[in-house]
Design a protein around this motif. Sequence first.
Motif, PDB file in Angstrom:
ATOM      1  N   LEU A  12      50.303  41.138  34.758  1.00 17.85           N
ATOM      2  CA  LEU A  12      49.184  40.419  35.353  1.00 17.85           C
ATOM      3  C   LEU A  12      48.194  39.981  34.281  1.00 17.85           C
ATOM      4  O   LEU A  12      47.970  40.705  33.304  1.00 17.85           O
ATOM      5  CB  LEU A  12      48.469  41.306  36.369  1.00 17.85           C
ATOM      6  N   ARG A  65      52.843  37.093  44.309  1.00 15.16           N
ATOM      7  CA  ARG A  65      51.637  37.362  43.529  1.00 15.16           C
ATOM      8  C   ARG A  65      50.495  36.508  44.055  1.00 15.16           C
ATOM      9  O   ARG A  65      50.630  35.293  44.200  1.00 15.16           O
ATOM     10  CB  ARG A  65      51.859  37.066  42.046  1.00 15.16           C
ATOM     11  N   HIS A 124      44.548  38.826  39.806  1.00 16.91           N
ATOM     12  CA  HIS A 124      45.879  38.645  40.376  1.00 16.91           C
ATOM     13  C   HIS A 124      46.410  39.996  40.838  1.00 16.91           C
ATOM     14  O   HIS A 124      46.046  41.037  40.277  1.00 16.91           O
ATOM     15  CB  HIS A 124      46.854  38.058  39.356  1.00 16.91           C
ATOM     16  N   TYR A 183      50.204  41.791  42.695  1.00 15.86           N
ATOM     17  CA  TYR A 183      51.520  41.678  43.313  1.00 15.86           C
ATOM     18  C   TYR A 183      51.560  42.455  44.624  1.00 15.86           C
ATOM     19  O   TYR A 183      50.963  43.537  44.746  1.00 15.86           O
ATOM     20  CB  TYR A 183      52.603  42.247  42.396  1.00 15.86           C
TER      21      TYR A 183
END
Length: 218
Positions: A89, A141, A96, A98
């Motif tokens: 990331l 993401r 961000h 996931y």
Amino acid sequence: MSGRHPIGSLVLILALTFVGAVKELNSIKDLKKITSGDSVPRHSLVLLYWFANTIEIDNNGVILLTFEPNNGDYGTHHYGNYEGLLDPLPRRGVPHRYYTLGNLNQMDNQNSAYAFPAYVTQNLHNWMEYEERNRARIIFRVSGNTGRQAGQRIDQVYITQHFESNLGQGTRYDPAHTYSITTDLLREIREFTVRENQRNSLPQLRARFGRNIDDSHT
């Protein structure tokens, strides 16, 4: 360098090899190549079909969230990427994160408006044993803070699978069977759905890929 243990060096090399090495699927033609054999669980196609028709794609090709992953919608939960399967990331700028979804154990269609529809969760016993069918996952993401009202962006999408249980890998995902899904492929699946109409699109995809996708799309 002389103080580095050789096993630790090997692990680092393997981790760096996996990052950024995920194969990209850009079209239904690409998808057909990996679903024509036994390289991915059959349920991956159903999950991807559902995902493509659940998210939104704007005129600029930006994928927008339509649900709240932090609330566990559709059984979604945070994915830490601790094994280095995907790109690290960004450390600066817009946050961000996931997320992963697809665990059928977490579904409750009776009590949640944000649970998978019946065609994802039912009539799967004709395909394979439960353990096998529940290996398929989608990882995505999110760029920015999540929230249904905010229309946050999804900037990466993957299909993947857990290792087979007899391999002793626990709940890790298999890097050899992890694929990046482009916006073009998601858009193509959405266009296919509209063209064939909602009622008939799953049987048509089944015929296209030679898979026994459930006909009872509701």
